[in-house]
Design a protein around this motif. Structure first.
Motif, PDB file in Angstrom:
ATOM      1  N   UNK A 111       0.847  -1.201   0.000  1.00 38.27           N
ATOM      2  CA  UNK A 111       0.000   0.000   0.000  1.00 38.27           C
ATOM      3  C   UNK A 111       0.882   1.250   0.000  1.00 38.27           C
ATOM      4  N   UNK A 112       1.889   1.266   0.860  1.00 38.59           N
ATOM      5  CA  UNK A 112       2.825   2.386   0.876  1.00 38.59           C
ATOM      6  C   UNK A 112       3.591   2.507  -0.423  1.00 38.59           C
ATOM      7  N   UNK A 113       3.929   1.371  -1.016  1.00 36.13           N
ATOM      8  CA  UNK A 113       4.615   1.377  -2.303  1.00 36.13           C
ATOM      9  C   UNK A 113       3.764   1.969  -3.404  1.00 36.13           C
ATOM     10  N   UNK A 114       2.485   1.661  -3.389  1.00 36.20           N
ATOM     11  CA  UNK A 114       1.578   2.234  -4.383  1.00 36.20           C
ATOM     12  C   UNK A 114       1.510   3.748  -4.222  1.00 36.20           C
ATOM     13  N   UNK A 115       1.433   4.221  -2.986  1.00 33.31           N
ATOM     14  CA  UNK A 115       1.427   5.674  -2.725  1.00 33.31           C
ATOM     15  C   UNK A 115       2.728   6.308  -3.198  1.00 33.31           C
ATOM     16  N   UNK A 116       3.852   5.658  -2.927  1.00 32.33           N
ATOM     17  CA  UNK A 116       5.149   6.183  -3.367  1.00 32.33           C
ATOM     18  C   UNK A 116       5.234   6.237  -4.887  1.00 32.33           C
ATOM     19  N   UNK A 117       4.673   5.233  -5.549  1.00 32.77           N
ATOM     20  CA  UNK A 117       4.714   5.219  -7.018  1.00 32.77           C
ATOM     21  C   UNK A 117       3.927   6.383  -7.604  1.00 32.77           C
ATOM     22  N   UNK A 158      -7.431  -3.945  -2.144  1.00 29.28           N
ATOM     23  CA  UNK A 158      -6.174  -3.548  -2.782  1.00 29.28           C
ATOM     24  C   UNK A 158      -6.150  -3.944  -4.256  1.00 29.28           C
ATOM     25  N   UNK A 159      -6.825  -5.034  -4.589  1.00 32.60           N
ATOM     26  CA  UNK A 159      -6.862  -5.491  -5.984  1.00 32.60           C
ATOM     27  C   UNK A 159      -7.543  -4.480  -6.897  1.00 32.60           C
ATOM     28  N   UNK A 160      -8.342  -3.604  -6.323  1.00 30.33           N
ATOM     29  CA  UNK A 160      -9.049  -2.597  -7.121  1.00 30.33           C
ATOM     30  C   UNK A 160      -8.168  -1.402  -7.475  1.00 30.33           C
ATOM     31  N   UNK A 161      -7.051  -1.221  -6.758  1.00 28.32           N
ATOM     32  CA  UNK A 161      -6.247  -0.015  -6.960  1.00 28.32           C
ATOM     33  C   UNK A 161      -4.836  -0.286  -7.478  1.00 28.32           C
ATOM     34  N   UNK A 162      -4.438  -1.545  -7.557  1.00 28.82           N
ATOM     35  CA  UNK A 162      -3.097  -1.871  -8.038  1.00 28.82           C
ATOM     36  C   UNK A 162      -3.205  -2.724  -9.301  1.00 28.82           C
ATOM     37  N   UNK A 188      -1.490 -10.579 -18.834  1.00 29.73           N
ATOM     38  CA  UNK A 188      -2.610  -9.636 -18.873  1.00 29.73           C
ATOM     39  C   UNK A 188      -2.707  -8.908 -17.535  1.00 29.73           C
ATOM     40  N   UNK A 189      -3.054  -7.645 -17.597  1.00 30.48           N
ATOM     41  CA  UNK A 189      -3.249  -6.852 -16.373  1.00 30.48           C
ATOM     42  C   UNK A 189      -4.715  -6.644 -16.141  1.00 30.48           C
ATOM     43  N   UNK A 190      -5.042  -6.463 -14.852  1.00 31.19           N
ATOM     44  CA  UNK A 190      -6.421  -6.084 -14.570  1.00 31.19           C
ATOM     45  C   UNK A 190      -6.417  -4.871 -13.678  1.00 31.19           C
TER      46      UNK A 190
END
Length: 108
Positions: free
Chosen positions: A64-70, A95-99, A106-108
């Motif tokens: 979660x922190x990594x996603x914010x940092x990205x 978390x699957x909804x935001x990353x 394939x990405x989702x």
């Protein structure tokens, strides 16, 4: 309570392959490695989770922190080869909804 992190560097991306457990004991090691990569603008970091046997809330917090940092540094975080157990954890927590999660190219 062991985590191995291997790194493969390409031109504008890095793949971190994790093996073992991501928990309160191993999360600081992952956090240091991951956040240093996500601070590079326009860099893509791909985390391969195919060999992660266990993850607790501390490990989830690192991602979660990594996603914010990205987002802060305009880098990109993608999770790939997510095991069914981790997929359930990411789904339950939202978390699957935001990353970006990649399965079989394939990405989702």
């Amino acid at each position: 309570m062991n985590l191995e992190i291997s790194k493969t560097v390409e031109k504008h991306s890095t793949v971190l392959t994790l093996k073992g457990e991501v928990d309160v004991y191993t999360a600081p090691k992952l956090k240091e490695e991951l956040y240093s990569l996500l601070r590079i603008s326009n860099h893509k970091v791909i985390i391969d989770l195919s060999e992660v046997e266990y993850m607790d809330s501390t490990g989830l917090g690192v991602f979660i922190g990594g996603l914010k940092a990205s987002k802060q540094h305009q880098s990109h975080l993608t999770l790939r080869n997510v095991t069914p157990r981790l997929d359930r954890l990411f789904s339950i927590t939202g978390f699957a909804e935001v990353v970006a999660i990649s399965r079989g190219g394939k990405s989702r």
